[in-house]
Design a protein around this motif. Structure first.
Motif, PDB file in Angstrom:
ATOM      1  N   CYS A  55      -4.139  -7.444  14.249  1.00 28.28           N
ATOM      2  CA  CYS A  55      -3.039  -7.356  13.279  1.00 28.28           C
ATOM      3  C   CYS A  55      -1.673  -7.355  13.956  1.00 28.28           C
ATOM      4  O   CYS A  55      -1.481  -6.711  14.992  1.00 28.28           O
ATOM      5  CB  CYS A  55      -3.230  -6.066  12.494  1.00 28.28           C
ATOM      6  SG  CYS A  55      -1.890  -5.652  11.383  1.00 28.28           S
TER       7      CYS A  55
ATOM      8  N   HIS B 238       0.947  -5.852  13.260  1.00 28.47           N
ATOM      9  CA  HIS B 238       1.690  -4.586  13.257  1.00 28.47           C
ATOM     10  C   HIS B 238       1.448  -3.778  14.528  1.00 28.47           C
ATOM     11  O   HIS B 238       2.387  -3.397  15.219  1.00 28.47           O
ATOM     12  CB  HIS B 238       1.308  -3.766  12.008  1.00 28.47           C
ATOM     13  CG  HIS B 238       1.930  -2.409  12.000  1.00 28.47           C
ATOM     14  ND1 HIS B 238       1.221  -1.270  11.729  1.00 28.47           N
ATOM     15  CD2 HIS B 238       3.197  -2.007  12.270  1.00 28.47           C
ATOM     16  CE1 HIS B 238       2.034  -0.228  11.810  1.00 28.47           C
ATOM     17  NE2 HIS B 238       3.234  -0.647  12.126  1.00 28.47           N
TER      18      HIS B 238
ATOM     19  N   CYS C  39      -5.359  -4.645   6.515  1.00 28.05           N
ATOM     20  CA  CYS C  39      -5.681  -4.110   7.842  1.00 28.05           C
ATOM     21  C   CYS C  39      -6.257  -2.691   7.703  1.00 28.05           C
ATOM     22  O   CYS C  39      -5.689  -1.858   6.993  1.00 28.05           O
ATOM     23  CB  CYS C  39      -4.432  -4.095   8.726  1.00 28.05           C
ATOM     24  SG  CYS C  39      -4.768  -3.424  10.364  1.00 28.05           S
TER      25      CYS C  39
ATOM     26  N   HIS D  83      -3.405   0.549   9.087  1.00 29.68           N
ATOM     27  CA  HIS D  83      -2.277   1.088   8.311  1.00 29.68           C
ATOM     28  C   HIS D  83      -2.075   0.346   6.998  1.00 29.68           C
ATOM     29  O   HIS D  83      -1.001   0.398   6.404  1.00 29.68           O
ATOM     30  CB  HIS D  83      -0.973   1.047   9.131  1.00 29.68           C
ATOM     31  CG  HIS D  83      -1.115   1.576  10.518  1.00 29.68           C
ATOM     32  ND1 HIS D  83      -1.179   0.766  11.631  1.00 29.68           N
ATOM     33  CD2 HIS D  83      -1.236   2.846  10.974  1.00 29.68           C
ATOM     34  CE1 HIS D  83      -1.329   1.497  12.726  1.00 29.68           C
ATOM     35  NE2 HIS D  83      -1.378   2.761  12.356  1.00 29.68           N
TER      36      HIS D  83
HETATM   37 FE1  FES Z   1      -2.570  -3.304  11.079  1.00 32.50          FE
HETATM   38 FE2  FES Z   1      -0.995  -1.255  11.494  1.00 32.50          FE
HETATM   39  S1  FES Z   1      -2.272  -2.236  12.896  1.00 32.50           S
HETATM   40  S2  FES Z   1      -1.411  -2.257   9.649  1.00 32.50           S
END
Ligand code: FES
Length: 165
Positions: free
Chosen positions: A58, A60, A81, A84
């Protein structure tokens, strides 16, 4: 932090050749599968009669998208995901979020796009086999960092530290 880790990874023309990731019938049954495509970890989804491929980590913070749930938001199928709960469209790799008008708390939140955040790849089906072709890495996306050698080395050293603790 240098989030464009793939800038330092060398890419050759060979890296853009299609790689077979499995048989069509198997992938349709499994509905998702991770695969290494030219040293890049990708996930292939089969959802609503279509194949999609994207970086598996992901954008993020590197969460494993193959473990997420697929849900529809604003008429778009998204992988959510597991870390988070960021929502990423399967078709385009856009990050979706709900905007709230602070001046009008009674208003219904609207779905908005952050733009393309997750690198998606091309899926083709030929003679019963499914192939993934990496997308052009000269255009950078946020998920590139989590597919880079730099990030992989970081993970390895983290695991080694945990193992010796
Ligand atoms: Fe995917 Fe934070 S790692 S939402």
């Amino acid at each position: 932090m240098d989030r464009q880790g793939s800038d330092q990874d060398s890419v050759t023309l060979e890296d853009y050749s299609p790689v077979c990731v499995g048989q069509e019938a198997d992938l349709k049954k499994l509905e998702r599968k991770t695969a290494m495509v030219h040293n890049r970890e990708v996930v292939v989804f089969y959802h609503k009669g279509e194949f999609h491929a994207m970086d598996n980590r992901c954008y993020h913070a590197g969460g494993p998208l193959h473990l997420g749930e697929i849900e529809d938001f604003n008429g778009q199928s998204c992988i959510v995901c597991p870390w988070h709960k960021y929502k990423i469209t399967l078709a385009t790799g856009e990050g979706l979020y709900q905007s709230i008008d602070p001046k009008n708390p009674a208003a219904v939140p609207e779905w908005c796009s952050k733009g393309v955040k997750q690198r998606i790849h091309v899926v083709t089906v030929k003679n019963g086999n499914v192939y993934v072709t990496l997308s052009d890495t000269s255009i950078a996306y946020d998920s590139d960092y989590y597919a880079s050698e730099k990030y992989k080395q970081l993970l390895i050293s983290k695991m080694l530290k945990q193992g010796s603790a």
